[in-house]
Each structure stands twice: as C-alpha cells, then as structure tokens.
Design a protein around this motif. Structure first.
Motif, PDB file in Angstrom:
ATOM      1  N   VAL A  54      51.308  26.176  22.369  1.00  8.49           N
ATOM      2  CA  VAL A  54      51.988  26.391  23.553  1.00  8.49           C
ATOM      3  C   VAL A  54      52.183  25.356  24.404  1.00  8.49           C
ATOM      4  N   PRO A  55      53.245  24.918  25.062  1.00  6.60           N
ATOM      5  CA  PRO A  55      53.741  23.594  25.728  1.00  6.60           C
ATOM      6  C   PRO A  55      52.874  23.297  27.153  1.00  6.60           C
ATOM      7  N   PHE A  56      52.973  22.327  27.577  1.00  7.41           N
ATOM      8  CA  PHE A  56      52.116  22.034  29.124  1.00  7.41           C
ATOM      9  C   PHE A  56      52.932  22.945  30.119  1.00  7.41           C
ATOM     10  N   GLY A  57      51.715  23.430  30.972  1.00  7.25           N
ATOM     11  CA  GLY A  57      52.282  24.253  31.845  1.00  7.25           C
ATOM     12  C   GLY A  57      52.987  23.591  33.211  1.00  7.25           C
ATOM     13  N   ARG A  58      52.720  22.289  33.392  1.00  7.45           N
ATOM     14  CA  ARG A  58      53.110  21.461  34.729  1.00  7.45           C
ATOM     15  C   ARG A  58      52.727  22.077  35.938  1.00  7.45           C
ATOM     16  N   TYR A  59      51.616  22.739  36.168  1.00  7.00           N
ATOM     17  CA  TYR A  59      50.923  23.324  37.200  1.00  7.00           C
ATOM     18  C   TYR A  59      50.492  22.060  38.001  1.00  7.00           C
ATOM     19  N   LYS A  60      50.812  21.933  39.450  1.00  4.51           N
ATOM     20  CA  LYS A  60      50.231  20.870  40.377  1.00  4.51           C
ATOM     21  C   LYS A  60      48.768  20.833  40.356  1.00  4.51           C
ATOM     22  N   ASN A  61      48.193  22.004  40.682  1.00  2.45           N
ATOM     23  CA  ASN A  61      46.773  21.830  40.876  1.00  2.45           C
ATOM     24  C   ASN A  61      45.707  23.050  40.242  1.00  2.45           C
ATOM     25  N   PRO A  62      45.995  23.372  38.942  1.00  5.46           N
ATOM     26  CA  PRO A  62      45.119  24.150  38.285  1.00  5.46           C
ATOM     27  C   PRO A  62      43.824  24.239  38.522  1.00  5.46           C
ATOM     28  N   LYS A  63      43.182  25.211  38.651  1.00  6.15           N
ATOM     29  CA  LYS A  63      41.613  25.256  38.994  1.00  6.15           C
ATOM     30  C   LYS A  63      41.014  25.331  37.360  1.00  6.15           C
ATOM     31  N   ILE A  64      40.547  23.865  36.858  1.00  4.07           N
ATOM     32  CA  ILE A  64      40.365  23.739  35.601  1.00  4.07           C
ATOM     33  C   ILE A  64      38.571  24.074  35.511  1.00  4.07           C
ATOM     34  N   ILE A  65      38.063  23.594  36.730  1.00  3.39           N
ATOM     35  CA  ILE A  65      36.514  23.887  36.559  1.00  3.39           C
ATOM     36  C   ILE A  65      36.223  24.776  37.877  1.00  3.39           C
ATOM     37  N   ASP A  66      35.830  26.072  37.505  1.00  3.84           N
ATOM     38  CA  ASP A  66      35.168  26.648  38.581  1.00  3.84           C
ATOM     39  C   ASP A  66      33.862  26.936  38.196  1.00  3.84           C
ATOM     40  N   GLU A  67      32.987  26.026  38.822  1.00  5.34           N
ATOM     41  CA  GLU A  67      31.549  25.800  38.629  1.00  5.34           C
ATOM     42  C   GLU A  67      30.718  27.097  39.071  1.00  5.34           C
ATOM     43  N   ASP A  68      30.976  27.588  40.002  1.00  6.25           N
ATOM     44  CA  ASP A  68      30.345  28.744  40.431  1.00  6.25           C
ATOM     45  C   ASP A  68      30.535  29.879  39.594  1.00  6.25           C
ATOM     46  N   ALA A  69      31.552  30.278  39.136  1.00  8.60           N
ATOM     47  CA  ALA A  69      32.096  31.243  38.120  1.00  8.60           C
ATOM     48  C   ALA A  69      31.326  30.892  36.794  1.00  8.60           C
ATOM     49  N   LEU A  70      31.292  29.644  36.227  1.00  9.46           N
ATOM     50  CA  LEU A  70      30.940  29.363  35.013  1.00  9.46           C
ATOM     51  C   LEU A  70      29.409  29.702  34.934  1.00  9.46           C
ATOM     52  N   GLN A  71      28.598  29.289  36.164  1.00 10.93           N
ATOM     53  CA  GLN A  71      27.139  29.349  36.230  1.00 10.93           C
ATOM     54  C   GLN A  71      26.833  30.871  36.121  1.00 10.93           C
ATOM     55  N   ALA A  72      27.362  31.548  36.896  1.00 10.24           N
ATOM     56  CA  ALA A  72      27.273  33.103  37.118  1.00 10.24           C
ATOM     57  C   ALA A  72      27.360  33.642  35.833  1.00 10.24           C
ATOM     58  N   ALA A  73      28.665  33.137  35.161  1.00  8.15           N
ATOM     59  CA  ALA A  73      28.834  33.861  33.674  1.00  8.15           C
ATOM     60  C   ALA A  73      27.830  33.541  32.820  1.00  8.15           C
TER      61      ALA A  73
END
Length: 634
Positions: A142-161
């Motif tokens: 799949v090619p690059f999405g060219r999003y300006k500011n994607p949320k790569i790290i959602d630390e709160d969601a990762l910790q809760a998960a």
C-alpha cells in the motif's frame, strides 16, 4: 509488563479503543451491536478479531480473541506484554515518505516482536486509507498516505489497551479450531468474518492473504448452529447478501444501513450490513419442585375464567420463590388468583388489569385488608330499592337469565351503587359477577339461551342463593398480610415503574387459530362491573355485546412489540411470564425478545390441559393438551 486485574489497574479503561484503522471495522455499528449483547455471560470470544472495535467497546475481562494473521496477533500480544517498548519504538518513526518506504521494506520475519508490532501500527497510521494489501510474495504494497499529521502514537489508548489485553487470551489460529477448543455454554461470541460477496476487499477485512469463499460461509453457519445448540449467545455481522439470509433464516436477522470507507467511488460508499442475533437454545435448566401453597392461597374463590392460572400456582410460585423480592406486580391479573397467591406469601402486590371485572375481584380480596360484608348487609342488597332503572331486565331480556333473575340483578346493581364503602361495593359486585358465572352454562356470554346446560348443581340453585354463597366466599378470602397491596384498573403499558421486585406477566395469548377476546366472552359481567359506562353496546348483535378494548396482543406483530416494551420498561425487575406453546410469538422469539433486556433467560415447560378458552377449538394442531411455558428473566 505483568498481568494486572482490570479492577486493580490505575489505567482508565474507557480510553481503550481500536489500535488500528480498520477497513470493515465495526465502530459505526457499535450502537446496534452493544445493546444486543447479554449483560452477563461466561467469556467473550472473538475469533475474527481484526481491529477489535466491539472488544474494545465491551472491555470484557478474561476474554479470548483470535485471528489467523500472525502479524496482527503479534501486535496484540506485544502491546499486552511490552507496551512501553512498542511506544518507544514508535517514537523513532517520522511521518515522511522516505521513512515510510524504508519501514515498509523491512522483512517482518527478521524483526523482534516489539519492532514488528510498532511497524504494523506505523504503516497502518501512515499508509493510504489505513489499508493492508500484500502482493503475491507477501510483501506489503500500500502506498504512502501523505497525511499531514497522523496520530501515530496514542499513548493513553495503548496503555489502556495493554491492561485490557493482558487479561485476554490471544490466539493465532483458524476460527473453527478456536471455537471448538474454547466455546462453552453461556459464552458470548462475536463473529465478524470476511463479508459476502467475495471480493478483493476480503483481504483488507482480515489483514491477510487468506480468502474466505462462499463454502466457508456455509461452514461458518454450521458452526453457528453448533454454538446455538451448545448454549452460546452469538452475534454475527455480514453484508446484506442472499446467502446470509438463507443460512440464518431461523434466527433474527436485522438489516442496517452503513457507510463504506474503501470504495474509490464516493457514490458507492453506502451499503447494507446485517446483524444476526443468535440466542442460546433454551436448555430448560431451571428445575422446579412445587411445594404446597399456603392455606390462605386456597381460599380464593375459584372461577372458570379463561386463562386462569389456578392450576399452575404451585409452579409459578416455585419459580418466583427462587428470587428475593418484597414487591410484586401482576400486570394482567385476570381472575386475580396469582395476585392473591403472591399476597398470601407476604408480598406487597400491585394487581392490574384492563378489565373492570378483574380489578373488582382484586379490589375486594387483594387490596382489601379487613372489610367484609355482613350477612345483614348482604340480605339488604336483595331488597328492592325505591328507584330501579330496569336496564338489564329490558336490554338483556330472554338472553342469559330469566326475567326474575334479570330483575334481581337490577336490584343488586342499584343497591351496590348505594354502598358508601368501596371495599363493600367491590365485595358485593364480585359476588354478583360470581353468581352470574355460576348460573350461566360454561360461564360465558358468547351465546344466548341454555343449550349447554349439563345439569350442574350451580344451574339449579336460585340466583339469590348463589349471590349469598358468593358473598360468604369473598368474605372468607379477605385477610391482611401486613403489606400495602393495590388494585388498578388500567392499561398495563401505562403502569408506572416501581422499585425493582418481581413482575408477573400473563397477557392474552395470541394464536392465529383462535381469538383471545376476553370482552367477547365476558361482556355481560364486564358491563356489570362498569355499569355499562364508557362502552358501546352493539345493538345489532344477538348477544348485545360491546366493542372489545383495543389491545396489542390481538396480532403476532403487536404481541411481539408489546412484550419488548414491557420487558424494557420493567428491565430492573425479575420477569416471570406465562405463555402457551400454542401461541405466538414462538418460544425462540420470546427468548430473543426477553434477552434484549435481561442477562439470563430461562424457560420452564409445564404440561397443561385447558378446560375452556382459546386453546379448545381443536383446529389443526390447536390442542387442549399443551405446554405452558414460564419464561424467567433476571
């Protein structure tokens, strides 16, 4: 990271949400799926896990999730065991085209678990549309999405998960193996397989090269049937495809309008999903040992009232007695015998019925604590008053009773209305109605004359003697159980909520083979109770009946909708429902409706024989010998 109890974790689990953008994810269907889930269940099992939107919304403890994609399984296992490592690895990635293609080119088989998990999240968050597609050699393309500011790290969601996943069994394997090795009676299972029709997007659905063909869907339906028989509650999603309706025709299939996010044609981004709600097959696990009723309960004057539960009181109490409750509502009291039985067991009872006759019975013997009608008062009621309207004598001449009996009924009507005490009025009217029942062959008013005279002693007794005997019977039933009991004449659908207790529901049974019109059978005595106020006598009819009251239980659809409304309205209480095997909705449909509002539903079958009523016409399979079902929701 060690395994931590969900109830001891400092993390806010409401922050747990899907870690990946997921083509075909169920986020937009959560409002439809979550309310259909049972409130309580053994274990949560989801073998087509994907993005896990339902899992993260339900947040089950000790669940089982699985998928056949090793990269996906590695992601969830690693977040569960080393979420800090995954977060640290993600911090090394930048949202640039060069970094994206460099990470995409990595051989996932040569990466550590943490590196592979971080790579999965990074590519998902930065590639075009969050898709996952591989070429014939298994390389992500799949090619690059060219999003300006994607949320790569959602630390709160990762910790809760991480906390949630650390209390979850995570399996890499085929759905059928997962289910056959783990599913047990009482478990809840959510199935979100690749959708029909088979297309290129089936790959996106599961982040895997593996296809899922129509024959696989047929096998899946067979597995769902096994789970149903086992006693599991299953919810399955799919597209609105003919094969889905064919395979799950016996279950509740609901069509939902949805959006599609992976169509290149904007006009094609709408669709129809289906939710198949497969309730566990009733297992009749509730074992009842009826015990003798209190002596007080046997003092209620019996009637031949259609649908009376006099012969089922021991079974009904055997069910009810397994729950702790102080208050009870009898929504459709009918003869009043169940209300009286509950009162005899020391409960505060609200007895309701839309028939004024039924409310009169329960006013006299359920709500009433200590008022009786003396013999002198009863005899005085038989004496002609100064004014009398001769209504019955004129309107019903030659139909049901002799002229002399009709005249005495008018005398009693006038004198009863003059009684000031409401309980004395209720006792006297109950006795008058009972005398009419006793003096009428078969105790109904659907025919005129006496063609069903079977020589019973009741038919040879004078009306006067029948009335006085009935007064004694009603007086003998009056007692104080130390609780406040109430009699209500009204629509069950409008009864206000009370504190949680037990709600007994014994509505008119709907059957396409017979009617459930109580008013048609008892219009004359119902007219007595109402003094024919607010009713319209149909003068053209031989029986001079009046129009039946509107009721939702006169049709299959209406009955199903009414049950749903009542179960929802009283969902905080224990629900006990009497219904016949001859009636509709069917057993499975009733269980399905009740399970929307109660986490546990049991069905107790009781062999039963109707003497009269809407089961006795013997049309087709409509037999007197039936099973009376007692549905229990708690």
């Amino acid at each position: 990271m060690g395994r931590v109890s969900l109830f001891e974790s400092p993390q806010d689990l409401t922050l747990a949400k899907p870690l990946l953008k997921w083509a075909g994810g169920k986020t937009q269907l959560l409002g439809e799926i979550i309310p259909k889930m049972p409130k309580k269940y053994g274990r949560y099992i989801e073998p087509f896990f994907g993005g896990g939107a339902v899992f993260f919304a339900a947040r089950p403890e000790n669940g089982i999730i699985a998928d056949s994609n090793p990269e996906l399984v590695n992601l969830y296992r690693t977040v569960a065991t080393d979420v800090d490592g995954v977060i640290a690895q993600l911090r090394q990635y930048e949202n640039t085209e060069d970094v994206f293609y460099a990470v995409r080119a990595l051989d996932v088989t040569k990466l550590s678990n943490v590196e592979a998990a971080a790579r999965t999240i990074f590519l998902n968050r930065t590639c075009f549309n969050g898709l996952y597609r591989v070429n014939k050699t298994g390389q992500f393309n799949v090619p690059f999405g060219r999003y300006k500011n994607p949320k790569i790290i959602d630390e709160d969601a990762l910790q809760a998960a991480s906390v949630l996943l650390s209390n979850t069994t995570i399996i890499c394997g085929d759905y059928k193996t997962v289910l056959q090795e783990n599913a047990q009676a009482g478990d809840f299972i959510f199935l979100d397989p690749p959708y029909l029709p088979i297309s290129e997007y089936a790959d996106f659905k599961r982040y895997t090269k593996e296809q899922f063909y129509e024959e696989d869907h047929v096998e899946l339906a067979e597995e769902v049937e096994r789970l149903h028989q086992l006693g599991c509650h299953v919810i399955l999603t799919n597209s609105n495809h003919p094969l889905v309706h064919e395979q799950y025709a016996k279950f509740n299939v609901e069509v939902i309008q949805t959006k599609r996010y992976i169509s290149c044609n904007g006009k094609g981004r709408t669709g129809e999903d289906v939710i198949v709600n497969v309730l566990p097959k009733p297992r009749f696990d509730l074992r009842l040992v009826p015990s003798p009723l209190p002596q007080q309960a046997t003092l209620y004057p019996p009637t031949r009232y259609m649908g009376s539960k006099n012969k089922l009181l021991a079974e009904i109490w055997a069910v009810a007695s397994q729950f702790e409750f102080d208050t009870a509502i009898d929504l459709f009291s009918g003869s009043g015998v169940v209300s009286y039985m509950l009162k005899s067991h020391g409960k505060a009872v609200i007895s309701n019925d839309y028939m004024a006759m039924s409310a009169t019975f329960t006013k006299a013997m359920v709500e009433n604590k200590d008022i009786t009608l003396t013999n002198e008062e009863a005899l005085a009621l038989l004496e002609p008053p100064i004014a009398i309207d001769h209504f019955v004598e004129q309107k019903f001449q030659g139909l049901y009773f002799t002229d002399e009996e009709n005249r005495l009924i008018d005398v009693l009507r006038a004198n009863i209305k003059a009684l000031k005490n409401p309980y004395k009025r209720a006792i006297a009217m109950s006795a008058l109605i009972r005398a009419c029942f006793k003096k009428r062959p078969r105790g109904i008013f659907t025919y005129v004359g006496h063609r069903y005279d079977d020589g019973r002693k009741d038919l040879s007794m004078t009306f006067r003697a029948q009335f006085l005997e009935a007064v004694d019977a009603v007086n003998n039933a009056v007692f104080d159980n130390g609780q406040e009991c109430k009699s209500r004449n009204g629509d069950a659908m409008t009864l206000k909520k009370t504190e949680p207790g037990l709600v007994y529901i014994d509505p008119p049974y709907y059957s396409p083979l017979s009617d459930n019109e109580y008013v048609r059978r008892y219009h004359f005595v119902e007219g007595l109770a109402r003094d024919w106020k607010g009713v319209e006598i149909q003068e053209h009819t031989i029986t001079k009946k009046f129009k039946s009251y509107p009721t939702p239980f006169s049709s299959r659809k209406g009955a199903a909708e009414a049950f749903n409304i009542l179960f929802k309205h009283f969902r905080e209480s224990v629900l006990v429902v009497s219904y016949s095997s001859n009636s509709q909705p069917t057993l499975d449909e009733m269980v399905s409706i009740m399970a929307k509002h109660k986490s546990h539903v049991e069905v107790v079958p009781v062999d039963y024989k109707y003497s009269i009523g809407n089961q006795g016409s013997k049309v087709g399979d409509n037999k007197n010998d039936v099973q009376e079902y007692i549905f229990v929701g708690y």
